[in-house]
Design an enzyme around this catalytic site. Structure first.
Site, PDB file in Angstrom:
ATOM      1  N   LYS A  13       0.883  -1.201  -0.129  1.00  0.00           N
ATOM      2  CA  LYS A  13       0.169  -0.084   0.192  1.00  0.00           C
ATOM      3  C   LYS A  13       0.773   1.281  -0.136  1.00  0.00           C
ATOM      4  O   LYS A  13       0.712   2.078  -0.933  1.00  0.00           O
ATOM      5  CB  LYS A  13      -0.897   0.076   1.345  1.00  0.00           C
ATOM      6  CG  LYS A  13      -1.810  -1.209   1.219  1.00  0.00           C
ATOM      7  CD  LYS A  13      -2.905  -1.308   2.550  1.00  0.00           C
ATOM      8  CE  LYS A  13      -2.334  -1.382   3.818  1.00  0.00           C
ATOM      9  NZ  LYS A  13      -1.484  -2.508   4.050  1.00  0.00           N
ATOM     10  N   ARG A  88     -10.087   0.012   8.735  1.00  0.00           N
ATOM     11  CA  ARG A  88      -9.486  -1.254   8.963  1.00  0.00           C
ATOM     12  C   ARG A  88     -10.458  -2.279   9.675  1.00  0.00           C
ATOM     13  O   ARG A  88     -10.255  -3.512   9.914  1.00  0.00           O
ATOM     14  CB  ARG A  88      -8.448  -1.149   9.844  1.00  0.00           C
ATOM     15  CG  ARG A  88      -6.938  -1.339   9.306  1.00  0.00           C
ATOM     16  CD  ARG A  88      -5.873  -1.216  10.360  1.00  0.00           C
ATOM     17  NE  ARG A  88      -4.634  -1.671  10.042  1.00  0.00           N
ATOM     18  CZ  ARG A  88      -3.738  -1.039   9.222  1.00  0.00           C
ATOM     19  NH1 ARG A  88      -4.052  -0.081   8.839  1.00  0.00           N
ATOM     20  NH2 ARG A  88      -2.355  -1.745   9.257  1.00  0.00           N
ATOM     21  N   ARG A 127      11.372  -5.428   5.506  1.00  0.00           N
ATOM     22  CA  ARG A 127      10.907  -3.856   5.045  1.00  0.00           C
ATOM     23  C   ARG A 127      11.768  -3.025   5.837  1.00  0.00           C
ATOM     24  O   ARG A 127      12.342  -3.320   7.043  1.00  0.00           O
ATOM     25  CB  ARG A 127       9.558  -3.668   5.477  1.00  0.00           C
ATOM     26  CG  ARG A 127       9.314  -2.242   5.423  1.00  0.00           C
ATOM     27  CD  ARG A 127       7.727  -1.983   5.460  1.00  0.00           C
ATOM     28  NE  ARG A 127       7.061  -2.391   6.463  1.00  0.00           N
ATOM     29  CZ  ARG A 127       5.900  -2.206   6.655  1.00  0.00           C
ATOM     30  NH1 ARG A 127       4.955  -1.844   5.409  1.00  0.00           N
ATOM     31  NH2 ARG A 127       4.902  -2.831   7.388  1.00  0.00           N
ATOM     32  N   ARG A 160      10.776  -1.265  11.502  1.00  0.00           N
ATOM     33  CA  ARG A 160       9.737  -1.106  12.370  1.00  0.00           C
ATOM     34  C   ARG A 160       9.870  -2.037  13.601  1.00  0.00           C
ATOM     35  O   ARG A 160       9.950  -3.257  13.334  1.00  0.00           O
ATOM     36  CB  ARG A 160       8.569  -0.695  11.616  1.00  0.00           C
ATOM     37  CG  ARG A 160       8.125   0.564  10.933  1.00  0.00           C
ATOM     38  CD  ARG A 160       6.990   0.355   9.997  1.00  0.00           C
ATOM     39  NE  ARG A 160       5.910  -0.437  10.357  1.00  0.00           N
ATOM     40  CZ  ARG A 160       4.630  -0.298   9.693  1.00  0.00           C
ATOM     41  NH1 ARG A 160       4.681   0.140   8.619  1.00  0.00           N
ATOM     42  NH2 ARG A 160       3.555  -0.973  10.365  1.00  0.00           N
ATOM     43  N   ARG A 171      -0.721  -9.529  12.995  1.00  0.00           N
ATOM     44  CA  ARG A 171      -1.362  -8.419  12.273  1.00  0.00           C
ATOM     45  C   ARG A 171      -2.032  -9.143  10.964  1.00  0.00           C
ATOM     46  O   ARG A 171      -3.284  -8.746  10.570  1.00  0.00           O
ATOM     47  CB  ARG A 171      -0.412  -7.641  11.697  1.00  0.00           C
ATOM     48  CG  ARG A 171       0.118  -6.672  12.446  1.00  0.00           C
ATOM     49  CD  ARG A 171       1.575  -6.064  12.524  1.00  0.00           C
ATOM     50  NE  ARG A 171       1.756  -5.333  11.440  1.00  0.00           N
ATOM     51  CZ  ARG A 171       2.901  -5.096  10.714  1.00  0.00           C
ATOM     52  NH1 ARG A 171       4.013  -5.467  11.098  1.00  0.00           N
ATOM     53  NH2 ARG A 171       2.856  -4.204   9.708  1.00  0.00           N
TER      54      ARG A 171
HETATM   55  P1  ADP Z   1       0.793  -1.834   7.419  1.00  0.00           P
HETATM   56  O1  ADP Z   1       1.002  -0.917   6.196  1.00  0.00           O
HETATM   57  O2  ADP Z   1       1.953  -2.652   7.689  1.00  0.00           O
HETATM   58  O3  ADP Z   1      -0.384  -2.371   7.316  1.00  0.00           O
HETATM   59  P2  ADP Z   1       0.491   0.439   9.012  1.00  0.00           P
HETATM   60  O4  ADP Z   1       1.597   1.419   9.023  1.00  0.00           O
HETATM   61  O5  ADP Z   1      -0.900   0.514   8.238  1.00  0.00           O
HETATM   62  O6  ADP Z   1       1.016  -0.817   8.803  1.00  0.00           O
HETATM   63  O7  ADP Z   1      -0.212   0.209  10.573  1.00  0.00           O
HETATM   64  C1  ADP Z   1       0.853  -0.313  11.734  1.00  0.00           C
HETATM   65  C2  ADP Z   1      -0.157  -0.153  12.799  1.00  0.00           C
HETATM   66  O8  ADP Z   1      -0.559   1.086  13.284  1.00  0.00           O
HETATM   67  C3  ADP Z   1      -1.156  -1.023  12.886  1.00  0.00           C
HETATM   68  O9  ADP Z   1      -0.918  -2.331  13.069  1.00  0.00           O
HETATM   69  C4  ADP Z   1      -2.096  -0.521  13.864  1.00  0.00           C
HETATM   70  O10 ADP Z   1      -1.698  -0.804  15.353  1.00  0.00           O
HETATM   71  C5  ADP Z   1      -2.064   0.958  13.729  1.00  0.00           C
HETATM   72  N1  ADP Z   1      -3.106   1.383  12.998  1.00  0.00           N
HETATM   73  C6  ADP Z   1      -2.994   1.940  11.636  1.00  0.00           C
HETATM   74  N2  ADP Z   1      -4.085   2.312  11.115  1.00  0.00           N
HETATM   75  C7  ADP Z   1      -4.979   1.969  11.759  1.00  0.00           C
HETATM   76  C8  ADP Z   1      -6.432   1.887  11.755  1.00  0.00           C
HETATM   77  N3  ADP Z   1      -7.153   2.329  10.646  1.00  0.00           N
HETATM   78  N4  ADP Z   1      -7.191   1.428  13.011  1.00  0.00           N
HETATM   79  C9  ADP Z   1      -6.500   1.101  13.968  1.00  0.00           C
HETATM   80  N5  ADP Z   1      -5.150   0.992  13.895  1.00  0.00           N
HETATM   81  C10 ADP Z   1      -4.472   1.354  12.955  1.00  0.00           C
HETATM   82  P1  ADP Z   2       1.997  -1.988   3.239  1.00  0.00           P
HETATM   83  O1  ADP Z   2       2.150  -0.277   3.372  1.00  0.00           O
HETATM   84  O2  ADP Z   2       0.980  -2.385   2.628  1.00  0.00           O
HETATM   85  O3  ADP Z   2       2.289  -2.593   4.538  1.00  0.00           O
HETATM   86  P2  ADP Z   2       4.513  -1.508   1.832  1.00  0.00           P
HETATM   87  O4  ADP Z   2       4.310  -0.639   0.783  1.00  0.00           O
HETATM   88  O5  ADP Z   2       5.383  -1.009   2.894  1.00  0.00           O
HETATM   89  O6  ADP Z   2       3.379  -2.244   2.453  1.00  0.00           O
HETATM   90  O7  ADP Z   2       5.528  -2.819   1.422  1.00  0.00           O
HETATM   91  C1  ADP Z   2       5.979  -3.797   2.360  1.00  0.00           C
HETATM   92  C2  ADP Z   2       7.426  -4.377   1.937  1.00  0.00           C
HETATM   93  O8  ADP Z   2       7.010  -5.064   0.653  1.00  0.00           O
HETATM   94  C3  ADP Z   2       8.269  -3.346   1.849  1.00  0.00           C
HETATM   95  O9  ADP Z   2       9.611  -3.614   2.039  1.00  0.00           O
HETATM   96  C4  ADP Z   2       8.258  -2.971   0.035  1.00  0.00           C
HETATM   97  O10 ADP Z   2       9.466  -2.504  -0.490  1.00  0.00           O
HETATM   98  C5  ADP Z   2       7.904  -4.435  -0.470  1.00  0.00           C
HETATM   99  N1  ADP Z   2       7.183  -4.696  -1.638  1.00  0.00           N
HETATM  100  C6  ADP Z   2       6.063  -3.893  -1.878  1.00  0.00           C
HETATM  101  N2  ADP Z   2       5.650  -4.138  -3.010  1.00  0.00           N
HETATM  102  C7  ADP Z   2       6.175  -5.282  -3.464  1.00  0.00           C
HETATM  103  C8  ADP Z   2       6.150  -6.147  -4.504  1.00  0.00           C
HETATM  104  N3  ADP Z   2       5.260  -6.040  -5.409  1.00  0.00           N
HETATM  105  N4  ADP Z   2       7.027  -7.049  -4.556  1.00  0.00           N
HETATM  106  C9  ADP Z   2       8.097  -7.383  -3.711  1.00  0.00           C
HETATM  107  N5  ADP Z   2       7.955  -6.581  -2.465  1.00  0.00           N
HETATM  108  C10 ADP Z   2       7.264  -5.779  -2.486  1.00  0.00           C
END
Ligand code: ADP
Ligand code: ADP
Ligand code: ZN
Length: 216
Positions: A13, A88, A127, A160, A171
């Site tokens: 994302k 979410r 990541r 992270r 998660r």
């Molecule tokens: P990822 O991209 O790996 O899914 P995020 O950066 O979106 O992780 O979120 C990291 C953490 O922040 C989540 O595991 C949760 O604890 C919190 N968080 C983010 N967005 C939300 C949301 N919309 N509702 C509740 N918790 C959230």
């Molecule tokens: P999210 O915001 O959904 O949690 P990220 O964009 O941070 O996900 O991506 C999670 C990890 O996977 C990062 O280290 C990113 O560089 C890697 N990644 C993202 N898209 C791809 C893909 N299409 N193939 C392989 N690795 C990816």
């Protein structure tokens, strides 16, 4: 364009958000980034969120909904926005419906990035994030040109606290039980755009841009 990015943790994302906001010139609103910034600044909201984030739980809805509502009212959102990581769960989605209704706007598209679970743990544990601009890198799949340095802003990269195997699995479970039902919620509203996230990053972006082209 008023858009939502939906998908499991590690789906890409944040990575895809960069290309989307560049093309549509809209702000990228990541609730995770907002909480991490608040924590770095040591605000009360950041400290409250930290415990939930570190254990992979969702931050309570009233905190998240308040943060997003306030953010959507800022002037840079008048031409559109990209929500990343919100909503979410069903309660957040219903709260968002009320907010957009109140603002007399609507969500144009929900980009659902689909990636199988077995790919996600490797993506999450490898990541690396930029302290400066929040960009995502990966030790194998998207290595920065210089080790631990952000390609775009020169910031320092870090891992992270919640990108451990254990928290990643927690998660993913929460994603399946609470967030995945939103796919049906938005499918019924006719705004879902299903994207195959299990391919090269550039191919994912191309698929997203093509899908968005059809709703412009
Ligand atoms: P990822 O991209 O790996 O899914 P995020 O950066 O979106 O992780 O979120 C990291 C953490 O922040 C989540 O595991 C949760 O604890 C919190 N968080 C983010 N967005 C939300 C949301 N919309 N509702 C509740 N918790 C959230
Ligand atoms: P999210 O915001 O959904 O949690 P990220 O964009 O941070 O996900 O991506 C999670 C990890 O996977 C990062 O280290 C990113 O560089 C890697 N990644 C993202 N898209 C791809 C893909 N299409 N193939 C392989 N690795 C990816
Ligand atoms: Zn950076």
């Amino acid at each position: 364009m008023r858009l939502i990015l939906l998908g499991p943790p590690g789906a890409g994302k944040g990575t895809q958000a960069e290309g989307i906001v560049q093309k549509y010139n809209i702000p990228h609103i990541s609730t995770g980034d907002i909480f991490r910034a608040a924590l770095r600044e040591g605000t009360e909201m950041g400290l409250k969120a930290k415990g939930y984030m570190d254990s992979g739980q969702l931050v309570p809805d009233e905190i998240v909904v308040g943060v997003v509502t306030e953010r959507l009212r800022k002037s840079d959102c008048v031409k559109g926005f990209l929500l990343d990581g919100f909503p979410r769960n069903a309660n957040q989605a219903e709260a968002l419906d009320k907010v957009v209704e109140h603002m007399s706007i609507k969500i144009d598209g929900v980009i659902n990035i689909d990636v199988p679970d077995e790919e996600l743990v490797d993506r999450l544990t490898g990541r690396r994030m930029c302290k400066g601009c929040g960009a995502s890198f990966h030790v194998k799949f998207k290595a920065p040109k210089v080790r631990n340095v952000c390609d775009s802003c020169g910031g320092e990269l870090y891992q992270r606290d919640d990108d451990t195997v254990e928290t990643a699995k927690e998660r993913l479970e929460i994603y399946h039980s609470q967030t995945a039902p939103l796919i049906e919620y938005y499918t019924k509203k006719g705004v879902i755009l299903n994207i195959n996230g299990n391919q090269d990053m550039k191919a994912v972006l191309a698929e997203i841009i093509e899908a968005l082209g059809k709703i412009e």
